[in-house]
Design a protein around this motif. Structure first.
Motif, short mmCIF file in Angstrom:
data_model
loop_
_atom_site.label_atom_id
_atom_site.label_comp_id
_atom_site.label_asym_id
_atom_site.label_seq_id
_atom_site.Cartn_x
_atom_site.Cartn_y
_atom_site.Cartn_z
N ARG A 442 -2.99 -4.77 5.05
CA ARG A 442 -4.24 -4.80 4.50
C ARG A 442 -5.18 -4.98 5.89
O ARG A 442 -4.88 -5.19 6.69
CB ARG A 442 -4.32 -5.76 3.43
CG ARG A 442 -3.93 -5.50 2.36
CD ARG A 442 -4.57 -6.52 1.39
NE ARG A 442 -3.91 -6.08 -0.08
CZ ARG A 442 -4.23 -6.78 -1.24
NH1 ARG A 442 -5.08 -7.65 -1.26
NH2 ARG A 442 -3.82 -6.34 -2.36
N ASN A 443 -6.54 -4.45 5.45
CA ASN A 443 -7.62 -4.55 6.46
C ASN A 443 -8.81 -5.28 5.84
O ASN A 443 -9.66 -4.38 5.37
CB ASN A 443 -7.72 -3.11 7.19
CG ASN A 443 -8.80 -3.22 8.42
OD1 ASN A 443 -9.38 -4.18 8.41
ND2 ASN A 443 -8.50 -2.44 9.30
N ARG A 444 -8.91 -6.41 6.05
CA ARG A 444 -10.32 -7.18 5.59
C ARG A 444 -11.40 -6.88 6.15
O ARG A 444 -12.32 -7.21 5.65
CB ARG A 444 -9.92 -8.69 5.44
CG ARG A 444 -10.04 -9.56 6.89
CD ARG A 444 -9.66 -10.98 6.77
NE ARG A 444 -10.56 -11.56 5.77
CZ ARG A 444 -11.70 -12.06 6.35
NH1 ARG A 444 -12.11 -11.79 7.60
NH2 ARG A 444 -12.69 -12.53 5.49
N THR A 445 -11.37 -6.08 7.11
CA THR A 445 -12.66 -5.62 7.91
C THR A 445 -13.04 -4.36 7.51
O THR A 445 -14.14 -3.98 7.79
CB THR A 445 -12.41 -5.71 9.48
OG1 THR A 445 -11.71 -4.50 10.11
CG2 THR A 445 -11.61 -6.91 9.92
N SER A 446 -12.27 -3.67 6.77
CA SER A 446 -12.84 -2.58 5.97
C SER A 446 -13.73 -2.40 4.85
O SER A 446 -13.36 -3.02 4.10
CB SER A 446 -11.60 -1.56 5.83
OG SER A 446 -12.10 -0.43 5.22
N PRO A 447 -14.95 -1.74 4.77
CA PRO A 447 -15.81 -1.68 3.90
C PRO A 447 -15.28 -0.81 2.82
O PRO A 447 -15.67 -1.18 1.64
CB PRO A 447 -17.12 -1.18 4.31
CG PRO A 447 -16.60 -0.30 5.47
CD PRO A 447 -15.37 -1.11 6.14
N PHE A 448 -14.30 -0.05 2.93
CA PHE A 448 -13.80 0.90 1.87
C PHE A 448 -12.37 1.05 2.02
O PHE A 448 -12.00 2.01 2.78
CB PHE A 448 -14.60 2.11 1.64
CG PHE A 448 -14.43 2.86 0.46
CD1 PHE A 448 -15.10 2.57 -0.57
CD2 PHE A 448 -13.67 3.91 0.47
CE1 PHE A 448 -14.93 3.10 -1.80
CE2 PHE A 448 -13.46 4.75 -0.75
CZ PHE A 448 -14.09 4.19 -1.96
N ALA A 449 -11.34 0.22 1.67
CA ALA A 449 -9.98 0.21 1.84
C ALA A 449 -9.03 0.74 0.86
O ALA A 449 -9.37 0.22 -0.49
CB ALA A 449 -9.67 -1.03 2.47
N PHE A 450 -8.16 1.46 0.96
CA PHE A 450 -7.12 1.78 -0.02
C PHE A 450 -6.16 0.68 0.03
O PHE A 450 -5.63 0.17 1.06
CB PHE A 450 -6.39 2.97 0.49
CG PHE A 450 -5.47 3.70 -0.45
CD1 PHE A 450 -6.10 4.36 -1.69
CD2 PHE A 450 -4.22 3.57 -0.49
CE1 PHE A 450 -5.14 4.70 -2.83
CE2 PHE A 450 -3.43 3.70 -1.51
CZ PHE A 450 -3.85 4.53 -2.51
N THR A 451 -5.81 0.17 -1.25
CA THR A 451 -5.09 -1.04 -1.26
C THR A 451 -3.98 -0.67 -2.38
O THR A 451 -3.83 -1.49 -3.12
CB THR A 451 -5.90 -2.29 -1.73
OG1 THR A 451 -6.83 -1.94 -2.86
CG2 THR A 451 -6.86 -2.57 -0.83
N GLY A 452 -3.27 0.39 -2.11
CA GLY A 452 -2.04 0.66 -3.04
C GLY A 452 -2.47 1.84 -4.13
O GLY A 452 -1.48 2.81 -4.09
N ASN A 453 -3.07 1.44 -5.01
CA ASN A 453 -3.56 2.61 -5.86
C ASN A 453 -5.16 2.43 -6.54
O ASN A 453 -5.24 2.75 -7.49
CB ASN A 453 -2.56 2.23 -7.40
CG ASN A 453 -2.85 0.95 -7.78
OD1 ASN A 453 -3.62 0.35 -7.43
ND2 ASN A 453 -2.02 0.65 -8.90
N LYS A 454 -5.92 1.98 -5.48
CA LYS A 454 -7.22 1.87 -5.80
C LYS A 454 -7.92 1.92 -4.40
O LYS A 454 -7.37 1.62 -3.41
CB LYS A 454 -7.61 0.69 -6.64
CG LYS A 454 -7.03 -0.63 -5.98
CD LYS A 454 -7.13 -1.94 -6.75
CE LYS A 454 -6.68 -3.01 -6.13
NZ LYS A 454 -7.01 -3.53 -4.89
#
Length: 703
Positions: A442-454
């Motif tokens: 994961r990347n907590r610094t990203s404003p719009f992150a793909f996280t598996g199915n969303k």
């Protein structure tokens, strides 16, 4: 202590659910309600009367005396006007309750008393609330008794949206229509609807009530305008996921019970990074219900906190020097036959529909990065975005190693022959099981992150309504789907056209993809090279609403008219100026009436001590140096205070909302910072018992 709660028994007990309607309504009326809920349309007058009476009977049985059209004006919070069920008296003098279908469907609050950005003048007062049948009515238990709350939209007499819900519902219809075109083109003939699924994670602070009421800044602005750092902050990283304190745990327990009774599926609770900070996260729901429930969550947090003699702070940055609070918007699209359009499956490189949808989302975010940034902007969030604790103000998309590799293959060769696998996680401990790990971190610094199915849109501020961000996100994706569907429907060879669109969109919009550290200065430089917008403040973002591109987008899909966009921009400028004005006046009041008098009193005692020490023939250098430093900072504070007063006087002569907002940003806020700096230094010099209000240490560690 009895901590037993049966979730299944209490969940939804204060909600007029479809199950309760099925029990209380005639079959034909119930079927009509379900049909309108799922497919749109209007209830007949006769059915509306039947539903209203059943809703009233249920509410009265549960202690309700009043009803209200519960709506979300452009203030960002909720509004309600209570009317009792009192009807007429019979011949024996007994009161008869009444509630008609007309009263259920339509209300008439004063539209001129809410922000309208020029849509309504003071003398043009008429506005209407109208029932959102897709969001269930509920009972609110408060000091006012039990009130039946009917979720509604709010519009002006001339039809413009005066709320945040109406555009959200419009955007949901837009993305549903365009997404259905896509899924049908890919062969899904069973789906009749594509729902927007949203799960907002809510961060918040809890502080002691008595201590908070001794600080004017917390009372009037919801954040601390002065405050030196406590000796300990979040640097030990011991608060995050730490053991929940008893007092906070009792609050969380009562909060859960109240929310479950209201049908809010809150699931996760934990301590957040900063001391005194916590988080609540619900299970995902259809977007408008998730937005309604998030408003309920914020209201309930504040109410339950008071019952525990605490105060819930939802401001994005209530304390300097520790993390602020956000509200992560987890967003996905799901068909009514159970297909998540953002689920890559085990082999995303072979999941052509997923790659197609992904390409459209990437295109939408890149093309409208400015609008998406604007949708998460507010005054409080300006303190948070890009502050090495939250996503930067620069929009980018995180895909992770697996999808980034797939996209790279598609761009370079036109096809993706493989996708990275997660493999087994090995701990090196024989008694711990090995399990399949995810294919990407994961990347907590990203404003719009793909996280598996969303996608997780992490820019949204903790006090903000979820409606704005989801309205924009739905609309920009609807546009991308529409443009792609237009091409597919005309294509001679469907498979070739799908392939070409995926490669084209990913190639043209790859600049928005970034998997690295969003907090780094290197990314700021790199983003500039890529041509990505870096919009640093709310009022700078406001102008994006009325560009030609934005107006064409929102009008094409019927989400906002040009007039509605212009009104919202004006409201942003007006709200910004009013907010900073209140903060500046609060600082002036605290500095003039509390800090400076307290420091002068302390300095007077210190000066007397210096004279006594000297009279005793003892070296008073230490005391003199201390006194000199205090006098220096006191002088700096007085200069900044006088300058802030002068700025406020100038601001009072500016009538244009945009000009005034930028004056507060460029002129007033720097002076506010200049006033705070010496005050915070003085807090470190003055005896604690002489400081006029509770400190950060008192609020964050002694609550």
């Amino acid at each position: 202590m009895n901590n037993k709660v049966n979730v299944e028994e209490i969940f939804g007990q204060n909600v007029f659910t479809l199950a309760k309607m099925r029990e209380r309504l005639p079959k034909n009326v119930y079927k009509e309600v379900v049909s309108v809920t799922e497919h749109g349309g209007e209830l007949s007058k006769e059915s509306a009367d039947v539903v209203a009476n059943a809703m009233k009977e249920w509410a009265v049985e549960n202690g309700a005396t009043h009803y209200t059209h519960w709506f979300q004006p452009l203030t960002g919070i909720t509004a309600e006007k209570h009317d009792s069920f009192v009807g007429s008296a019979d011949k024996d003098g007994r009161m008869l309750t009444s509630f008609s279908g007309k009263e259920l469907i339509k209300g008439e609050p004063d539209a001129s008393s809410f922000p309208s950005g020029g849509l309504r003048a003071t003398f043009e007062a008429r506005g209407y609330t109208t029932w959102d049948i897709t969001s269930p009515a509920f009972l609110k238990e408060s000091g006012a008794g039990v009130t039946l709350c009917i979720p509604t939209a709010f519009c002006s007499y001339t039809g413009e949206a005066l709320d945040k819900k109406t555009p959200l519902l419009r955007s949901m219809e837009a993305v549903n229509k365009q997404a259905l075109r896509i899924v049908k083109l890919f062969g899904n003939t069973n789906a009749t609807k594509v729902n927007v699924s949203v799960g907002p994670e809510q961060e918040y602070f809890l502080v002691d009530w008595d201590k908070s009421m001794k600080r004017e800044d917390l009372i009037f602005t919801g954040r601390t305008l002065f405050g030196a750092p406590a000796p300990k902050g979040q640097e030990m990283e011991d608060h995050y996921f730490g053991v929940i304190r008893e007092r906070v745990g009792e609050f969380m327990k009562d909060l859960n019970v109240e929310l479950w009774k209201l049908g809010v599926p809150d699931k996760t609770q934990h301590n957040e990074v900063a001391p005194g900070q916590h988080e609540l996260a619900p299970i995902y729901e259809t977007a408008n219900i998730a937005v309604d429930h998030n408003q309920i969550i914020m209201e309930t947090m504040k109410r339950v906190a008071e019952h525990h003699h605490m105060r819930c702070l939802l401001h994005e940055k209530p304390f300097a020097g520790v993390n602020g609070s956000g509200k992560h918007d987890n967003w996905s699209l799901c068909t009514d036959d159970g297909v998540n359009l953002l689920d890559p499956g085990d082999t995303p490189n072979k999941n052509i529909q997923f790659l197609f949808v992904l390409a459209c989302v990437i295109k939408a975010v890149d093309k409208h990065a400015d609008l998406l940034r604007q949708s998460a902007s507010d005054v409080g969030n300006d303190h948070r975005l890009g502050a090495n604790e939250a996503p930067p103000a620069i929009m980018s998309v995180f895909l992770g190693e697996q999808l980034e590799d797939v996209v790279r293959q598609l761009i370079e060769t036109g096809e993706a022959k493989s996708s990275k696998k997660g493999g087994k996680l090995k701990t090196g401990v024989s008694t711990l099981p090995q399990f399949e790990k995810d294919a990407t971190d994961r990347n907590r610094t990203s404003p719009f992150a793909f996280t598996g199915n969303k996608f997780e849109f992490r820019m949204v501020g903790s006090s903000d309504s979820m409606a704005s961000s989801n309205t924009t996100l739905n609309t920009i994706v609807a546009e991308a789907f529409c443009e792609a569907a237009d091409r597919l429907e005309k294509a001679k060879n469907f498979d070739v056209e799908v392939h070409d669109i995926i490669k084209e969109y990913m190639t043209e919009h790859q600049r928005i993809i970034f998997n690295g550290d969003g907090y780094s200065e290197d990314w700021v430089k790199e983003a500039k090279k890529r041509g990505l917008p870096n919009i640093k403040s709310t009022i700078e973002a406001a102008d994006t609403l009325t560009t030609k591109k934005a107006i064409e987008l929102f009008e094409k899909f019927g989400v906002y008219t040009k007039v509605e966009l212009e009104s919202r921009k004006d409201i942003i400028f007006e709200t910004y100026a009013k907010t900073i004005n209140i903060e500046a006046l609060t600082m002036i009041d605290m500095a003039s009436k509390q800090i400076i008098p307290a420091v002068m009193k302390y300095a007077g005692r210190l000066a007397a001590d210096v004279n006594e020490i000297k009279a005793a023939g003892v070296d008073a250098t230490v005391q003199q140096d201390e006194l000199k430093e205090i006098q220096t900072q006191l002088g700096n504070m007085k200069k900044a205070l006088d300058k802030l007063k002068a700025c406020e006087e100038k601001a009072g002569k500016i009538s244009d909302h945009r000009e005034l907002a930028f004056f507060y940003k460029d002129k007033v806020r720097p002076v506010m910072d200049a006033l705070r700096a010496p005050a915070d230094k003085l807090e470190m010099l003055v005896d604690k018992k002489d400081w006029p209000f509770p400190t950060y240490a008192d609020l964050l560690f002694e609550g």
